[in-house]
Design an enzyme around this catalytic site. Structure first.
Site, PDB file in Angstrom:
ATOM      1  N   SER A 350       0.820  -1.206   0.000  1.00 16.51           N
ATOM      2  CA  SER A 350       0.000   0.000   0.000  1.00 16.51           C
ATOM      3  C   SER A 350       0.861   1.266   0.000  1.00 16.51           C
ATOM      4  CB  SER A 350      -0.961  -0.037   1.186  1.00 16.51           C
ATOM      5  OG  SER A 350      -1.999   0.898   1.035  1.00 16.51           O
ATOM      6  N   ASP A 636      -5.247  -4.279  -2.406  1.00 20.86           N
ATOM      7  CA  ASP A 636      -4.357  -3.963  -1.291  1.00 20.86           C
ATOM      8  C   ASP A 636      -4.309  -5.151  -0.326  1.00 20.86           C
ATOM      9  OD1 ASP A 636      -3.199  -2.865   1.064  1.00 20.86           O
ATOM     10  OD2 ASP A 636      -3.898  -0.868   0.512  1.00 20.86           O
TER      11      ASP A 636
END
Length: 806
Positions: A350, A636
């Site tokens: 991320s 993610d």
């Protein structure tokens, strides 16, 4: 067949067999529409043998239909052949109802055997389905396969089709020619029959097929009355052009040129669990710098021998701008302690990947002072983000996405998010690509960066049900549990059966940043789990009913470690439950990418391989795993674990010490605790995470987790994002005295109004500086703990060598 960890793919000759499936009949099938007895038919789905859905005739108005219809298949013995039998009730008014699905492992039928199976369709009722199976070996037929013990690549053929647009009969001009090979990767091409001259006067297309499926080309004019022409591809002379003429209503026929050829055995997907050659070369170069640095910082009186040099890694979590900023501070702290050259890997997820991507634009970033990249980050974090949403920028994004779609990429809001990240945190369009980072590794001068994403299902399943780690390095992109990797520049191109079928230009790095931090593919089930950390009622309520038909046989398979899978009955959830499930699991904004595993088939013994680390409920359903899907849905990794440990847990990397930096604002130990739970479930080396209540309430700057009894378990130094002694000290040993210095020690890391909350994209320069200084300080203030961990890692290496020699 047991498989040696780290092994690469091998080529073998696989026996081919004929399978006869005779659908005999069913008994006691209940009414489905309340108007009459059931009108039943059976669909046969066998995706390792054909893309077609084969179907019996419908037997009307009876609860005990008899079909006695037989279907023939050619099966490959190296492949896990799972047959699906679907019993339907035909209804022209309300739509056909799927009543039951039986999943049957063909491996249970021995070669030369004819066996009749009576499948129980209701554990509490009399409903049954009778099917007869016969398997015979085809002694004169063999197939070359490539496999790593988990997935299999089979022989493939390619059909090239060419239509000369200068020779189109007048009466069909303006129509479309439909070319179909159902048992192919592409399935269908439509050719507009519009006369053209010049270099584009010949329309060419290709069909890629599994050779032993005996595919057929179907050609006909769309919306025309002309007969469909079917050409078995196996009848075409290999490598030679063949002309066929499609009849038209009048005038001359339409000429189509065909050429069938065998595809190469050279794969563009690397099958194997070992590290790639480029990474091995990098490690051999990096090891020299690591050894030299360790000798200096630990003040050793001799050079370390090769077997004593530990592999040290830095791992980070996500957290948007907070993670990006914190990572700069972390690396600055390691740099000031002269420890950065000890690190061989740095992993990101991320927001932390945004900092990694920026740093690796400079091939020598870790050999320089980090003041310049930190200043660049400060300027971009502090600037207003409204400039990223002006009409001019939106027009630019639209044009970029249009160009990207024109290249052949699947575009989504994830790509838009990547462009927004670029606008918000860069001064201009960034043309760098992932493969450009190889320059920063050319002589082992920087740690090797590894970025993490997670592959999930775009619909029908929550992240709880299905998730797979996907690793990105400057050298390769791979799905870890399948042992399948492609060159980084090939990510986004189209693949089938391990061969690249369409090459697309490599993406700019911003599109990967959008993918690595793709927080937009969340579904309601994921949101529910994030909020309450439990699947609770809704998760179970929306699942199909699954029952082990042969429970004793399935139990025996598990006890004897055989590869056979139990026969399963799947009863679909009711209409209301299905509607709820679709609402809960649909990802309204997903980021889909061409699947480089597409077409590969699961090895007959895939479930026995320790490398196949399955942590989802579908691992016993080979037809539903990633190789059978057209796209990857990459999100993610924080949807499951907000950490980037998995690339470091590959046994082949032999990581000895991990410096774990958790940039979360709450639950300071969740990343390591969930990772330990994951590792315990999959027998991966990871220390037990034991945190006392005092540390849980008031976490320290650094916590050590290790296993002194097992030298294979890496040492974990865990650095949560806390403001502990930094409130009293501006530098290690330098106490804060003035009011200004004390103010600089106040860093708000809690509450929904924290300046570092997840969705906040702009910080003041003061808040940015505080976070940089805090994370830098937390590293420097724990120098002795880090040095001791380095000594312990070397000691573990020495003990491991001693135990290996005994």
């Amino acid at each position: 067949m047991a498989w040696k960890r780290g092994a690469v793919s091998y080529q073998a000759k696989s026996a081919l067999c004929s399978l006869s499936v005779k659908i005999i009949g069913a008994t006691h099938i209940p009414w489905a529409d309340w108007m009459s007895n059931a009108d039943c038919y059976v669909c046969v789905l066998f995706p390792t043998c054909t893309n077609k859905v084969l179907k019996t005739k419908t037997v009307s108005n009876t609860s005990d239909p008899i079909w006695n219809e037989t279907f023939q298949f050619t099966i490959c013995s190296y492949v896990k052949n799972m047959l699906l039998l679907e019993l339907h009730d035909e209804d022209v008014v309300s739509g056909n109802d799927l009543l039951y699905t039986v999943a049957f492992d063909v491996e249970k039928i021995q070669i030369g055997e004819t066996k009749q199976e009576t499948f129980t369709l209701n554990p509490n009722g009399p409903e049954t389905l009778q099917v007869e199976f016969t398997v015979q070996e085809l002694p004169t037929k063999r197939e070359r396969v490539l496999t790593n013990g988990v997935v299999v690549s089979r022989e493939m053929s390619c059909l090239e089709v060419a239509v000369d647009k200068q020779r189109i009969p007048e009466n069909v001009q303006g129509q479309h020619l439909v070319l179909s090979v159902e048992d192919s990767c592409e399935k269908t091409h439509r050719v507009e029959l519009k006369p053209t001259t010049g270099p584009d006067s010949v329309h060419s297309c290709r069909f890629h097929c599994i050779k032993n499926w005996d595919p057929e080309l179907t050609a006909n004019l769309e919306n025309g009355d002309d007969a469909v022409q079917i050409i078995p591809i196996k009848l075409l002379p290999s490598g030679k052009e063949q002309k066929i003429h499609l009849s038209t209503v009048q005038a001359r026929p339409l000429e189509v040129k065909l050429k069938a050829k065998n595809c190469t055995d050279q794969l563009n997907v690397r099958l194997g669990f070992d590290l790639c050659d480029d990474e091995k070369l990098y490690l051999s170069q990096r090891r020299k710098l690591v050894a030299s640095t360790l000798k200096k910082v630990l003040k050793l009186d001799r050079d370390l021998e090769d077997h004593e040099i530990p592999v040290i890694a830095v791992t980070t979590t996500g957290g948007g701008v907070r993670a990006m900023t914190s990572l700069y501070g972390t690396l600055s702290g390691l740099k000031k302690l002269n420890l950065l050259d000890c690190v061989s890997y740095i992993t990101g997820a991320s927001g932390s990947t945004w900092a990694i991507s920026k740093l690796y634009e400079d091939p020598n970033w870790s050999q320089k002072d980090l003041a310049e990249p930190i200043e660049d980050a400060r300027r971009n974090v502090a600037k207003s983000k409204t400039s990223a949403l002006t009409f001019d920028r939106l027009a630019f994004y639209r044009e970029e996405l249009r160009k990207r779609a024109g290249m052949g990429y699947k575009t989504s809001f994830t790509d838009m998010w990547g462009l927004l990240i670029e606008s918000m945190f860069h001064d201009k369009v960034n043309d760098t690509k992932l493969t450009d980072q190889r320059k920063a590794l050319s002589h082992g001068q920087n740690p090797l960066p590894l970025c993490l994403a997670m592959n999930v299902k775009s619909v029908e399943k929550s992240t709880l049900d299905y998730k797979e780690w996907c690793e990105f390095s400057p050298y390769e992109v791979g799905l870890l549990k399948y042992g399948a990797f492609i060159r980084s520049e090939d990510f986004g191109s189209e693949f089938f059966m391990g061969r690249r079928t369409k090459t697309l230009p490599e993406s700019r790095i911003c599109y990967l940043q959008g993918l690595w931090s793709n927080i937009f593919s969340v579904n309601l089930m994921d949101a529910w789990f994030a909020a309450v950390s439990t699947e609770h009622l809704w998760h179970r309520f929306t699942r199909d009913y699954v029952h082990e038909i042969d429970e004793e046989e399935a139990l025996l398979s598990r006890r004897t470690a055989t590869s056979g899978l139990g026969t399963r009955l799947l009863q679909p959830a009711g209409g209301f439950s299905r509607a709820v499930r679709e609402i809960l699991t649909n990802r309204p904004i997903d980021g889909e990418h061409h699947n480089f595993l597409r077409g590969l088939q699961m090895h007959a013994d895939y479930s026995l391989q320790e490398e196949f680390s399955a942590f989802d409920e579908l691992h016993n359903y080979p037809n539903m795993l990633t190789p059978s899907t057209e796209e990857l849905c990459l999100v993610d990794s924080a949807y499951y674990i907000n950490a980037s440990f998995p690339p470091l847990l590959r046994e082949e990397r032999k990581v000895d010490l991990i410096l774990s930096f958790d940039y979360g604002l709450s639950n300071k130990f969740t990343s390591v605790e969930r990772t330990h739970s994951y590792c315990a479930d999959h027998k991966l080396a990871f220390p037990k995470i034991e945190v006392c209540e005092e540390d849980r309430q008031n976490p320290k700057e650094c916590h050590v987790f290790s296993d002194s009894e097992n030298c294979d378990v890496p040492i974990i130094l865990h650095f949560p994002l806390v403001n502990d002694t930094f409130t009293q000290f501006s530098r290690p040993g330098v106490e804060r005295r003035t009011e200004l210095e004390k103010e600089e020690g106040i860093v708000d890391l809690s509450g929904i109004w924290s300046p570092y909350r997840l969705l906040k994209l702009t910080y003041s320069k003061e808040d940015f500086n505080k976070l940089i200084n805090l994370t830098e300080y937390n590293v420097e203030n724990n120098e002795e703990m880090i040095l001791q961990a380095l000594r312990d890692a070397i000691s573990q290496k020495q003990k491991l060598r001693t135990s290996d020699n005994i």
